[in-house]
Enzyme design. Structure first.
Site, PDB file in Angstrom:
ATOM      1  N   ASP A 142    -113.284-101.983 -44.167  1.00 14.38           N
ATOM      2  CA  ASP A 142    -112.173-101.162 -43.683  1.00 14.38           C
ATOM      3  C   ASP A 142    -111.050-102.058 -43.162  1.00 14.38           C
ATOM      4  O   ASP A 142    -110.846-103.151 -43.686  1.00 14.38           O
ATOM      5  CB  ASP A 142    -112.685-100.214 -42.590  1.00 14.38           C
ATOM      6  CG  ASP A 142    -111.974 -98.876 -42.584  1.00 14.38           C
ATOM      7  OD1 ASP A 142    -110.775 -98.861 -42.287  1.00 14.38           O
ATOM      8  OD2 ASP A 142    -112.618 -97.846 -42.857  1.00 14.38           O
ATOM      9  N   HIS A 160    -108.127 -97.568 -38.082  1.00 14.64           N
ATOM     10  CA  HIS A 160    -109.049 -96.773 -38.876  1.00 14.64           C
ATOM     11  C   HIS A 160    -110.472 -97.315 -38.827  1.00 14.64           C
ATOM     12  O   HIS A 160    -111.438 -96.583 -38.618  1.00 14.64           O
ATOM     13  CB  HIS A 160    -108.538 -96.731 -40.320  1.00 14.64           C
ATOM     14  CG  HIS A 160    -109.268 -95.808 -41.222  1.00 14.64           C
ATOM     15  ND1 HIS A 160    -110.196 -96.231 -42.146  1.00 14.64           N
ATOM     16  CD2 HIS A 160    -109.196 -94.462 -41.361  1.00 14.64           C
ATOM     17  CE1 HIS A 160    -110.667 -95.189 -42.810  1.00 14.64           C
ATOM     18  NE2 HIS A 160    -110.072 -94.110 -42.361  1.00 14.64           N
ATOM     19  N   SER A 192    -112.923 -89.596 -44.445  1.00 13.66           N
ATOM     20  CA  SER A 192    -113.135 -90.909 -43.836  1.00 13.66           C
ATOM     21  C   SER A 192    -114.017 -90.828 -42.605  1.00 13.66           C
ATOM     22  O   SER A 192    -114.725 -91.778 -42.274  1.00 13.66           O
ATOM     23  CB  SER A 192    -111.796 -91.534 -43.419  1.00 13.66           C
ATOM     24  OG  SER A 192    -111.119 -92.078 -44.503  1.00 13.66           O
TER      25      SER A 192
END
Length: 438
Positions: A144, A182, A376
């Site tokens: 990520d 994220h 996600s």
């Protein structure tokens, strides 16, 4: 804080971390990156002899990532042992356009015990499952934006094993630390320790940060594949990638040329024991039949759709029996009006916006904790559950881990529901079934 329909729709792509294709991947010096399907020993050496730099040798050399002049795919394909060569692509995360000051006002107070706000863990019986397993002795890789290495609820991050695979890295000095937010949110969903405020599905697992995004710009497919391959190399029980291409592609798409190499790398990782959990995508699209996304639309990926606090398919989630293996909480409801709590659109007891998103960790400098929604956020719920399964069944192969998760799921008959696959995960059901076998 005021969120209206326009703000929500505009923010879906960012909050759900859909990626956009920003063009061909290239190195800092402008050379183009290629993904190469290889066949035979010595191919990497031959490619370098032809004037290209091989950055990654993946899946025992069956997939190579190399950089060189632009428009040189035909030159690479002329090298003996090369099956295919295609320019790599970059994927850039869309950031949500939400007022930061207002968002901070709605977030939980800093330092509070926030587990009662984790509806995603409550409805999947995660807290009860911790009586049986917590992920101790397992390892989960987060492919990520990186992970905040100083977060109080992420003391289980292995900094030494962390890596950055970024072809054009604008922040090489941070290593596997988070270049955005994220990855930290995903990591907390998997394995936040609860030391301060939130608890992950597997709070005793070891988290491995694998950064594939620069601070500005996109991640390349080649670097994502390198991250997955590295996760398998270090013996990760699961590797989570909560990213992918936007939209539902058709067979004629240029992206179809990359599917074989994605499958080769993913299958190699699965053979080595790593469960690969991937997000289904946030386009409200059907993946039935010939439609696909990448990297998740390959058989080796364990693809996850997103569900709401009401156990319905979240309005943005992709679906389709050909792709969806399992479902997990990703936040928001099945419609935008219900998500926003518009009069007459919901049910008594609905969780208000934005608290109907998934609460997890974000980088300390950004506020420590925050809500995000999307497939996600669904995929790491499953990666954490894979760690619980592996704690109880350390010798289970990747397929057996996936089957255990599917057998413990709820809300679907078998493995063919277009929205939920085998069903919505239930951590307690899963670990109890395994414990009953002992």
């Amino acid at each position: 804080m005021h969120f209206d329909r326009r703000t929500l729709v505009k923010g879906v792509a960012g909050l759900a971390a859909t990626a956009t294709i920003t063009g061909t991947a290239s190195a800092a010096d402008g050379r183009t990156q290629y993904i190469i399907g290889a066949n035979g020993n010595g191919v990497a050496d031959a490619i370098e002899a032809a004037g290209f730099e091989v950055r990654h040798e993946l899946a025992d050399g069956d997939v190579l990532v190399a950089v060189g002049p632009s428009d040189a795919a035909a030159d690479i394909e002329s090298v003996k042992g090369v099956k295919t060569a295609n320019p790599d692509l970059k994927l850039e995360l869309d950031e949500p356009e939400v007022d930061a000051e207002a968002a901070a006002e709605s977030a939980p107070s800093d330092g509070a015990a926030l587990s009662d706000l984790q509806w995603d863990k409550e409805i999947t019986d995660v807290f009860e499952a911790h009586e049986y397993a917590t992920g101790e002795g397992t390892r989960v890789a987060i492919v990520d934006t990186g992970i905040d290495l100083n977060h109080p609820d992420l003391g289980n991050v292995n900094k030494d094993l962390g890596r950055a695979f970024v072809v054009d890295d604008d922040v090489p000095e941070i290593g596997p630390d988070d270049s955005g937010s994220h990855g930290t949110h995903v990591a907390g969903t998997v394995g936040a320790t609860g030391e301060s405020s939130v608890v992950g599905t597997a709070p005793d697992t070891e988290l491995i940060p694998i950064r594939v995004f620069p601070a500005n710009g996109g991640a390349s497919f080649g670097d994502i594949l390198a991250g997955i391959d590295y996760a398998a190399e270090i013996g990760a029980d699961a590797a989570n990638f909560s990213l992918g291409i936007p939209g539902v592609q058709q067979p004629g798409s240029e992206l179809n040329k990359l599917k074989a190499e994605v499958q080769t790398v993913f299958q190699s990782a699965v053979r080595r024991g790593t469960v690969i959990t991937g997000s289904a995508g946030n386009d409200s699209g059907s993946l039935q039949g010939s439609g696909f996304t990448l990297p998740n639309s390959v058989p080796a990926a364990f693809t996850v759709s997103a569900t709401s606090p009401a156990d319905t398919l979240s309005f943005y989630s992709n679906f389709g029996t050909s792709d969806i293996d399992i479902a997990a909480p990703g936040g928001w409801y099945e419609t935008i009006p219900r998500t926003l709590g518009e009069e007459g659109a919901g049910e008594p007891g609905d969780i208000p916006f934005p608290e109907n998103g998934v609460l997890s960790t974000i980088p300390v400098e950004q506020g420590k904790y925050g809500y995000k929604s999307g497939t996600s956020m669904a995929a790491p719920q499953v990666a954490g559950l894979a760690a619980l399964v592996r704690e109880l069944e350390p010798n289970a192969n990747a397929s057996q881990v996936e089957q255990a998760i599917q057998k413990g799921a709820e809300g679907a008959n078998g493995k063919s529901d277009s929205e939920f696959g085998a069903g919505i995960i239930n951590a307690l059901n899963t670990v109890e079934r395994l414990s009953d076998r002992k």
